[in-house]
Scaffold this motif. Structure first.
Motif, mmCIF file in Angstrom:
data_model
loop_
_atom_site.group_PDB
_atom_site.id
_atom_site.type_symbol
_atom_site.label_atom_id
_atom_site.label_comp_id
_atom_site.label_asym_id
_atom_site.label_seq_id
_atom_site.Cartn_x
_atom_site.Cartn_y
_atom_site.Cartn_z
ATOM 1 N N ARG A 1 0.735 -1.404 -0.098
ATOM 2 C CA ARG A 1 0.050 0.184 0.031
ATOM 3 C C ARG A 1 0.767 1.224 0.054
ATOM 4 O O ARG A 1 0.226 2.399 -0.262
ATOM 5 C CB ARG A 1 -0.878 -0.005 1.161
ATOM 6 C CG ARG A 1 -2.118 -1.082 1.265
ATOM 7 C CD ARG A 1 -3.275 -0.828 2.402
ATOM 8 N NE ARG A 1 -4.315 -1.766 2.044
ATOM 9 C CZ ARG A 1 -4.492 -2.895 2.615
ATOM 10 N NH1 ARG A 1 -3.375 -3.350 3.442
ATOM 11 N NH2 ARG A 1 -5.289 -3.668 2.638
ATOM 12 N N GLU A 2 2.183 1.093 0.221
ATOM 13 C CA GLU A 2 3.008 2.333 0.280
ATOM 14 C C GLU A 2 3.223 2.778 -1.283
ATOM 15 O O GLU A 2 3.779 3.868 -1.276
ATOM 16 C CB GLU A 2 4.325 1.954 0.974
ATOM 17 C CG GLU A 2 5.356 1.184 0.163
ATOM 18 C CD GLU A 2 5.023 -0.320 0.155
ATOM 19 O OE1 GLU A 2 5.996 -1.064 -0.645
ATOM 20 O OE2 GLU A 2 3.995 -0.752 0.519
ATOM 21 N N LYS A 3 2.744 2.036 -2.152
ATOM 22 C CA LYS A 3 2.951 2.195 -3.825
ATOM 23 C C LYS A 3 1.622 2.855 -4.394
ATOM 24 O O LYS A 3 0.681 2.264 -3.907
ATOM 25 C CB LYS A 3 3.888 1.502 -4.286
ATOM 26 C CG LYS A 3 5.036 0.864 -3.778
ATOM 27 C CD LYS A 3 5.725 -0.338 -4.389
ATOM 28 C CE LYS A 3 6.873 -0.481 -3.891
ATOM 29 N NZ LYS A 3 7.575 -1.898 -4.565
ATOM 30 N N SER A 4 1.783 3.806 -5.027
ATOM 31 C CA SER A 4 0.722 4.088 -5.984
ATOM 32 C C SER A 4 0.989 4.473 -7.417
ATOM 33 O O SER A 4 1.869 5.537 -7.481
ATOM 34 C CB SER A 4 -0.169 5.088 -4.981
ATOM 35 O OG SER A 4 -1.161 5.816 -6.067
ATOM 36 N N GLU A 5 0.349 4.057 -8.269
ATOM 37 C CA GLU A 5 0.709 4.582 -9.634
ATOM 38 C C GLU A 5 0.151 5.941 -9.832
ATOM 39 O O GLU A 5 0.991 6.483 -10.420
ATOM 40 C CB GLU A 5 -0.194 3.503 -10.702
ATOM 41 C CG GLU A 5 0.300 3.795 -12.231
ATOM 42 C CD GLU A 5 -0.507 3.091 -13.078
ATOM 43 O OE1 GLU A 5 -0.231 3.050 -14.223
ATOM 44 O OE2 GLU A 5 -1.507 2.174 -12.601
ATOM 45 N N LYS A 6 -0.789 6.256 -9.119
ATOM 46 C CA LYS A 6 -1.282 7.816 -9.483
ATOM 47 C C LYS A 6 -0.155 8.987 -8.588
ATOM 48 O O LYS A 6 0.058 9.747 -9.283
ATOM 49 C CB LYS A 6 -2.685 7.931 -8.893
ATOM 50 C CG LYS A 6 -3.845 7.142 -9.724
ATOM 51 C CD LYS A 6 -5.076 7.385 -8.879
ATOM 52 C CE LYS A 6 -6.048 6.474 -9.795
ATOM 53 N NZ LYS A 6 -7.359 6.213 -8.891
ATOM 54 N N SER A 7 0.067 8.286 -7.531
ATOM 55 C CA SER A 7 1.172 9.130 -6.773
ATOM 56 C C SER A 7 2.482 9.270 -7.639
ATOM 57 O O SER A 7 2.896 10.399 -7.736
ATOM 58 C CB SER A 7 1.645 8.429 -5.634
ATOM 59 O OG SER A 7 0.402 8.720 -4.407
ATOM 60 N N ASP A 8 2.971 8.122 -8.414
ATOM 61 C CA ASP A 8 4.025 8.171 -9.331
ATOM 62 C C ASP A 8 3.821 9.342 -10.525
ATOM 63 O O ASP A 8 4.638 10.020 -10.857
ATOM 64 C CB ASP A 8 4.245 6.741 -9.806
ATOM 65 C CG ASP A 8 5.132 5.946 -8.661
ATOM 66 O OD1 ASP A 8 5.341 6.696 -7.578
ATOM 67 O OD2 ASP A 8 4.897 4.834 -8.900
ATOM 68 N N ILE A 9 2.294 9.197 -11.067
ATOM 69 C CA ILE A 9 2.192 9.956 -12.066
ATOM 70 C C ILE A 9 2.164 11.579 -11.573
ATOM 71 O O ILE A 9 2.713 12.255 -12.268
ATOM 72 C CB ILE A 9 0.732 9.746 -12.572
ATOM 73 C CG1 ILE A 9 0.892 8.306 -13.188
ATOM 74 C CG2 ILE A 9 0.269 10.857 -13.605
ATOM 75 C CD1 ILE A 9 -0.637 7.750 -13.572
ATOM 76 N N ILE A 10 1.686 11.646 -10.428
ATOM 77 C CA ILE A 10 1.485 13.141 -9.844
ATOM 78 C C ILE A 10 2.884 13.786 -9.818
ATOM 79 O O ILE A 10 3.483 14.989 -10.343
ATOM 80 C CB ILE A 10 1.262 13.270 -8.493
ATOM 81 C CG1 ILE A 10 -0.446 13.007 -8.507
ATOM 82 C CG2 ILE A 10 1.174 14.682 -7.830
ATOM 83 C CD1 ILE A 10 -1.206 12.803 -7.241
ATOM 84 N N ILE A 11 3.892 12.832 -9.227
ATOM 85 C CA ILE A 11 5.405 13.295 -9.211
ATOM 86 C C ILE A 11 5.985 13.509 -10.346
ATOM 87 O O ILE A 11 6.752 14.476 -10.699
ATOM 88 C CB ILE A 11 6.112 12.312 -8.258
ATOM 89 C CG1 ILE A 11 5.595 12.180 -6.872
ATOM 90 C CG2 ILE A 11 7.658 12.396 -8.394
ATOM 91 C CD1 ILE A 11 6.000 11.090 -5.967
ATOM 92 N N GLU A 12 5.722 12.732 -11.338
ATOM 93 C CA GLU A 12 6.461 12.800 -12.752
ATOM 94 C C GLU A 12 5.791 13.902 -13.508
ATOM 95 O O GLU A 12 6.610 14.729 -13.808
ATOM 96 C CB GLU A 12 6.239 11.493 -13.434
ATOM 97 C CG GLU A 12 6.819 11.249 -14.834
ATOM 98 C CD GLU A 12 8.465 11.197 -14.680
ATOM 99 O OE1 GLU A 12 8.997 11.345 -15.816
ATOM 100 O OE2 GLU A 12 8.800 11.278 -13.686
ATOM 101 N N VAL A 13 4.467 14.048 -13.645
ATOM 102 C CA VAL A 13 3.926 15.263 -14.219
ATOM 103 C C VAL A 13 4.389 16.725 -13.590
ATOM 104 O O VAL A 13 4.978 17.483 -14.352
ATOM 105 C CB VAL A 13 2.608 15.276 -14.228
ATOM 106 C CG1 VAL A 13 1.969 16.535 -14.959
ATOM 107 C CG2 VAL A 13 2.130 14.042 -15.017
ATOM 108 N N LEU A 14 4.528 16.422 -12.130
ATOM 109 C CA LEU A 14 4.825 18.054 -11.813
ATOM 110 C C LEU A 14 6.451 18.320 -11.872
ATOM 111 O O LEU A 14 6.874 19.431 -12.137
ATOM 112 C CB LEU A 14 4.542 17.972 -10.220
ATOM 113 C CG LEU A 14 3.170 17.780 -9.823
ATOM 114 C CD1 LEU A 14 3.076 18.127 -8.370
ATOM 115 C CD2 LEU A 14 2.375 19.073 -10.771
ATOM 116 N N ARG A 15 7.137 17.252 -11.790
ATOM 117 C CA ARG A 15 8.811 17.647 -12.136
ATOM 118 C C ARG A 15 9.040 17.823 -13.597
ATOM 119 O O ARG A 15 10.023 18.710 -13.719
ATOM 120 C CB ARG A 15 9.333 15.958 -11.876
ATOM 121 C CG ARG A 15 10.812 16.160 -12.053
ATOM 122 C CD ARG A 15 11.481 14.590 -11.842
ATOM 123 N NE ARG A 15 11.189 13.865 -12.964
ATOM 124 C CZ ARG A 15 11.569 13.776 -13.998
ATOM 125 N NH1 ARG A 15 12.661 14.575 -14.410
ATOM 126 N NH2 ARG A 15 11.354 12.972 -15.251
#
Length: 410
Positions: free
Chosen positions: A327-341
């Motif tokens: 549960r510590e991983k999330s595809e959507k969280s990864d997308i948020i970080i990547e898009v903002l970066r």
């Protein structure tokens, strides 16, 4: 990071030479005291020239070391008087549906866990200092019900430092409800506004579907256009965003019969993840073009961990989990970080990567103690509880490092 322009020794040769001549001359005279005072004045003048903003530098030093990742840590039990920060039954802005103790929860251990980053400590929250730091400011929190929870926590935390509780009020006289689009609380004596805007997708919803749409299409999410209340967000000093909970295939396509739209065209075959990516890119373009980075501190929360056992079934534990089971991983969280970066160049966005932090907290969910006892809830959090930690991190770690939040003390 705060950068202060300082004069260097190389830019002050004449001043340094003069200081040297004065000092040597004085030690050859009888008048030691006057010369010593002259020497002190010279030192003070040099100090002032070299460090004109020393009081700002000292004040703006982060309360948590800048190398510390505050989102990488563990939960430790804290039975001191630190938590809970407030009593939800005493806060008129805490929604009854999130007030678990008021709704009959007997165990209280879940409110006594402190988040401990691996490399540092999060300072204790002090409501009086937070009120002064926010004096004259406008805070805006945008998103879904989890954002509303954060907004309620924010208001209740600040209320602890207010002597005259009647000086704090909802600007429209509205009750705290799940569906209202705008809620705003005013702290009159400190000239602070804390607003919540309900925008579950951050994108514009349209109930007028394109011509020729299938009968099962009831509404659309415009992936190319930010929500039509977007202009009300930008005039702010703190701006916090979140979206993700509504971005599921079942909720969108089955429950809401909501599909994606780009321009005038309905897009039926796009996956939820692809739609989510496009929406975040659209949001990023809007933020880059419309937010004033010299005024507004922007935050974006990642996806919250849930602990559902099955459809409408969950088990609320008595203490945090030892293992997260992915549960510590999330595809959507990864997308948020990547898009903002990739997309945010002009406007810095501080990502609050909360996914792992919440993945242990199966004990902190509403469970059976919401406003509907017959419905379990392992998606939302009790108040007081986990959302208070999110705000504590903003108050004690992020905002003290931003110069505009220290102007009242300069």
């Amino acid at each position: 990071m705060v950068v202060n322009k300082q004069s260097s020794y190389s830019t002050l040769p004449s001043f340094n030479n003069a200081k040297s001549r004065t000092t040597l001359h004085c030690f050859n005279q009888v008048w030691i005291l006057p010369c010593f005072l002259t020497f002190l004045i010279a030192i003070a003048s040099t100090y002032t020239l070299l460090f004109p903003n020393i009081h700002k530098i000292l004040h703006l030093t982060p309360t948590v070391p800048p190398h510390c990742n505050v989102f990488d840590g563990q939960w430790v039990e804290d039975n001191s008087s630190t938590y809970p920060i407030y009593n939800s039954t005493d806060c008129p802005f805490a929604e009854r549906g999130f007030s678990c103790l008021e709704n009959g929860r007997k165990d209280t251990a879940y409110i006594n866990w402190r988040w401990k980053p691996k490399q540092c400590d999060i300072p204790r929250f002090e409501a009086g200092k937070a009120l002064e730091m926010l004096r004259g400011k406008r805070v805006v929190i945008v998103g879904d019900s989890l954002s509303r929870t954060q907004w309620e926590s924010w208001v209740c935390m600040l209320m602890e430092g207010v002597e005259n509780k009647e000086s704090v009020y909802e600007i429209n006289g509205s009750n705290i409800t799940k569906t209202i689009r705008h809620l705003g609380v005013r702290f009159r004596d400190h000239n602070i506004s804390v607003d919540f805007y309900r925008s579950v997708f951050l994108m514009k919803k349209d109930y007028k579907v394109p011509a020729g749409a299938p009968n099962n299409v009831r509404m659309t999410v415009r992936l190319d256009e930010v929500d039509d209340i977007r202009d009300q967000w930008v005039d702010s000093d703190v701006l916090v965003f979140n979206t993700g909970g509504w971005w599921t295939e079942n909720r969108l396509f089955n429950e809401m019969r909501c599909f994606f739209q780009i321009g005038d065209s309905l897009v039926m075959g796009m996956s939820v993840i692809d739609g989510y990516k496009m929406a975040l890119n659209t949001w990023a373009d809007w933020a880059e073009a419309n937010i004033n980075p010299n005024r507004t501190a922007v935050f974006f929360r990642t996806i919250e961990s849930t602990h559902w056992r099955g459809p409408n079934q969950c088990d609320v534990s008595r203490e945090p989990l030892k293992e997260t089971n992915g549960r510590e991983k999330s595809e959507k969280s990864d997308i948020i970080i990547e898009v903002l970066r990739k997309r945010m160049k002009r406007v810095p966005v501080r990502v609050m990567h909360l996914t792992a932090m919440g993945s242990y907290r199966s004990d902190a969910h509403v469970g059976n103690w919401g406003d509907n006892p017959g419905m379990q809830d392992c998606g939302h959090w009790c108040l007081p509880g986990l959302p208070d930690i999110w705000n504590q991190i903003i108050f004690t770690y992020f905002l003290p490092t931003i110069s505009s939040f220290n102007s009242h003390h300069n």
